[in-house]
Write a protein that holds these residues in place. Structure first.
Motif, short mmCIF file in Angstrom:
data_model
loop_
_atom_site.label_atom_id
_atom_site.label_comp_id
_atom_site.label_asym_id
_atom_site.label_seq_id
_atom_site.Cartn_x
_atom_site.Cartn_y
_atom_site.Cartn_z
N LEU A 183 5.54 -8.35 -1.59
CA LEU A 183 5.67 -8.18 -3.04
C LEU A 183 6.46 -6.91 -3.31
O LEU A 183 6.15 -5.85 -2.75
CB LEU A 183 4.30 -8.15 -3.72
CG LEU A 183 3.51 -9.45 -3.61
CD1 LEU A 183 2.11 -9.29 -4.17
CD2 LEU A 183 4.24 -10.59 -4.30
N ARG A 184 7.47 -7.00 -4.15
CA ARG A 184 8.39 -5.88 -4.40
C ARG A 184 8.38 -5.41 -5.84
O ARG A 184 8.77 -4.28 -6.13
CB ARG A 184 9.82 -6.29 -4.04
CG ARG A 184 9.98 -6.81 -2.65
CD ARG A 184 10.37 -5.73 -1.75
NE ARG A 184 10.46 -6.20 -0.38
CZ ARG A 184 10.77 -5.42 0.61
NH1 ARG A 184 11.04 -4.16 0.38
NH2 ARG A 184 10.82 -5.89 1.83
N HIS A 185 7.99 -6.30 -6.77
CA HIS A 185 8.09 -5.99 -8.19
C HIS A 185 6.76 -6.24 -8.89
O HIS A 185 5.99 -7.11 -8.48
CB HIS A 185 9.17 -6.86 -8.84
CG HIS A 185 10.49 -6.74 -8.15
ND1 HIS A 185 11.32 -5.67 -8.30
CD2 HIS A 185 11.10 -7.58 -7.27
CE1 HIS A 185 12.39 -5.84 -7.55
NE2 HIS A 185 12.28 -6.99 -6.92
N VAL A 186 6.53 -5.50 -9.96
CA VAL A 186 5.30 -5.67 -10.72
C VAL A 186 5.61 -5.47 -12.20
O VAL A 186 6.52 -4.72 -12.57
CB VAL A 186 4.19 -4.68 -10.26
CG1 VAL A 186 4.57 -3.24 -10.54
CG2 VAL A 186 2.84 -5.04 -10.87
N GLY A 187 4.87 -6.18 -13.01
CA GLY A 187 4.90 -5.97 -14.46
C GLY A 187 3.48 -5.82 -14.93
O GLY A 187 2.61 -6.62 -14.57
N LEU A 188 3.22 -4.78 -15.69
CA LEU A 188 1.88 -4.51 -16.20
C LEU A 188 1.86 -4.70 -17.70
O LEU A 188 2.75 -4.23 -18.41
CB LEU A 188 1.47 -3.08 -15.86
CG LEU A 188 1.42 -2.81 -14.36
CD1 LEU A 188 1.60 -1.34 -14.07
CD2 LEU A 188 0.12 -3.32 -13.79
N GLY A 189 0.84 -5.40 -18.16
CA GLY A 189 0.64 -5.58 -19.59
C GLY A 189 -0.79 -5.22 -19.93
O GLY A 189 -1.72 -5.76 -19.35
#
Length: 169
Positions: free
Chosen positions: A141-147
């Motif tokens: 896993l290389r990318h993340v988005g947090l909400g």
């Protein structure tokens, strides 16, 4: 199952690994069961990357498309009063794939109040769960988005509802 009370966190996890051709190889859901500002999201990313660096893993980078997916889901869960990967927007993996095309995607959820609504509290709760820790520490896993959405959930005020969506590319 015990319902979270004030200052108690709930976490949920989902992971799907898809072949490059697009087929699903495995899917795991665990429900053990969290809009904050960008400073909170940035702090969670720093804490994720601190955990990864301690184990010799590359840092995650914030992905604006995953941020939109995660933010939309957190806002929807808080507004409609549910806590689940799948919701009125559809299955969690289908929802994320509306935003990114990636061979590996994953999602973790959390909600809580008090110290569990802080970046440190969220990350600590996730890291204490083997399933969540496994996703945060997945090398591919290389990318993340947090909400992170804040408000009232099940009569409890000042709840932080958090979604972290991950992708390999």
């Amino acid at each position: 199952m015990r319902r979270p009370g004030k200052g108690v966190a709930a976490v949920s996890v989902a992971l799907v690994v898809a072949a490059v051709a697009g087929g699903v190889l495995s899917r795991s859901l665990l429900h053990t069961g969290a809009s904050g500002g960008s400073a909170t999201q940035s702090r969670v990313l720093v804490l994720f990357n601190r955990q990864r660096a301690a184990r010799g893993l590359h840092a995650l980078s914030a992905d604006p498309d995953l941020v939109r997916a995660a933010t939309s889901h957190s806002n929807d869960m808080l507004r409609r009063g549910y806590f689940a990967h799948d919701g009125p927007q559809g299955a969690w993996d289908t929802r994320i794939r509306r935003y990114v095309k990636s061979s590996v995607i994953a999602e973790i959820l959390s909600y809580g109040s008090g110290s569990y609504a802080t970046p440190g509290g969220m990350v600590a709760a996730w890291m204490h769960s083997p399933e969540h820790r496994r996703i945060i520490l997945t090398p591919g896993l290389r990318h993340v988005g947090l909400g992170i959405a804040t408000g009232t959930y099940r009569g409890q005020h000042d709840v932080a509802m958090a979604t972290a969506d991950f992708s390999s590319g």
